[in-house]
Design a protein around this motif. Structure first.
Motif, PDB file in Angstrom:
ATOM      1  N   TRP A 100      41.678  31.545  40.544  1.00 24.76           N
ATOM      2  CA  TRP A 100      41.853  32.954  40.901  1.00 24.76           C
ATOM      3  C   TRP A 100      40.516  33.434  41.443  1.00 24.76           C
ATOM      4  O   TRP A 100      39.492  33.397  40.759  1.00 24.76           O
ATOM      5  N   MET A 101      40.507  33.929  42.678  1.00 20.40           N
ATOM      6  CA  MET A 101      39.256  34.226  43.356  1.00 20.40           C
ATOM      7  C   MET A 101      38.702  35.606  43.038  1.00 20.40           C
ATOM      8  O   MET A 101      37.496  35.831  43.095  1.00 20.40           O
ATOM      9  N   SER A 102      39.576  36.559  42.724  1.00 19.18           N
ATOM     10  CA  SER A 102      39.132  37.917  42.397  1.00 19.18           C
ATOM     11  C   SER A 102      40.084  38.491  41.355  1.00 19.18           C
ATOM     12  O   SER A 102      40.845  39.417  41.636  1.00 19.18           O
ATOM     13  N   THR A 124      46.809  46.261  41.081  1.00 12.25           N
ATOM     14  CA  THR A 124      46.773  44.867  41.505  1.00 12.25           C
ATOM     15  C   THR A 124      47.262  44.762  42.946  1.00 12.25           C
ATOM     16  O   THR A 124      48.212  45.441  43.341  1.00 12.25           O
ATOM     17  N   SER A 184      41.402  42.300  40.393  1.00 14.17           N
ATOM     18  CA  SER A 184      42.269  43.186  41.173  1.00 14.17           C
ATOM     19  C   SER A 184      43.272  42.461  42.057  1.00 14.17           C
ATOM     20  O   SER A 184      44.300  43.030  42.402  1.00 14.17           O
TER      21      SER A 184
END
Length: 223
Positions: free
Chosen positions: A143-145, A65, A148
């Motif tokens: 949450w954009m991605s 992450t 990860s």
């Protein structure tokens, strides 16, 4: 001794390997180990955990992450003139992954850096566009991605006009920012999504919100 774990890293942080260890919200996830891979500025971690599948069996998994903190973005608009205020700046990650020149058209945005989301978007609007806006309208958070990157982005909108322009904008030169401010007709901005001239996710989301539910939505009489 490891920087960011036992000794302070360049931002004075320690204990970065404890992040996420005390989570209890999902009984189907058991955190076993958190390893800090990098903490040069943001933090890259590798987490080992047990995950319970729908059929009841448990598997041991690992995920990396990338933690850069949460951020906020704001769509500045002039409803009377039917325009939006956007920025253009160079983005190296997009450039190395296929964007022709790395110059992305975006809404003003930045990391919270200890501020509330509302404070952050007012700060970024002033720094990047030169406009001092009042209380922004909260639109949503996303949450954009999430596969990860831990970042949650807070989305806002705020009206702007010639009266709110208090500075030239352009970003903070000392931080390497070189930002061009663009005022575009709203319909042109939407067309740029279709053509690919606007390819930034947060900007697409806010422009589509503005068309569906925001200041440029069609009223019944206009349909």
């Amino acid at each position: 001794m490891t920087a960011g774990v036992d000794t302070p890293d360049r931002r004075g942080r320690t204990g970065l390997d404890r992040h996420g260890r005390d989570l209890t919200g999902n009984p189907g996830v058991r955190i076993e180990q958190v390893e800090v891979l990098s903490c040069d500025w943001y933090v890259l971690r590798k987490t080992t955990f047990e995950y319970r599948h729908r059929d009841g069996h448990w598997s041991r998994q690992q995920r990396e992450t990338y933690d850069r903190g949460d951020g906020a973005t704001v769509l500045l608009y002039d409803a009377g003139r039917r325009t939006v205020l956007l920025t253009r700046q160079f983005r190296l990650p997009a450039y190395v992954n296929g964007h022709p020149d790395g110059m992305l058209v975006e809404t003003a945005a930045g990391l919270l850096d200890g501020d509330s989301p509302e404070e952050a978007v007012r700060r970024e609007a002033a720094e990047e566009t030169g406009h001092t806006v009042g209380t922004p309208e909260r639109v949503f958070a996303a949450w954009m991605s999430p596969g990860s990157v831990t970042e949650r982005l807070h989305f806002f909108a705020a009206p702007c006009s010639r009266a709110t322009a208090t500075d030239a904008g352009g970003g903070i030169a000392a931080e390497g920012e070189d930002i061009t401010v663009l005022e575009l007709p709203f319909e042109e901005a939407l067309a740029m999504i279709r053509s690919g001239a606007i390819a930034d996710a947060k900007t697409i989301m806010l422009l589509q919100w503005a068309a569906l539910d925001g200041p440029f939505r069609r009223r019944p009489a206009e349909a």
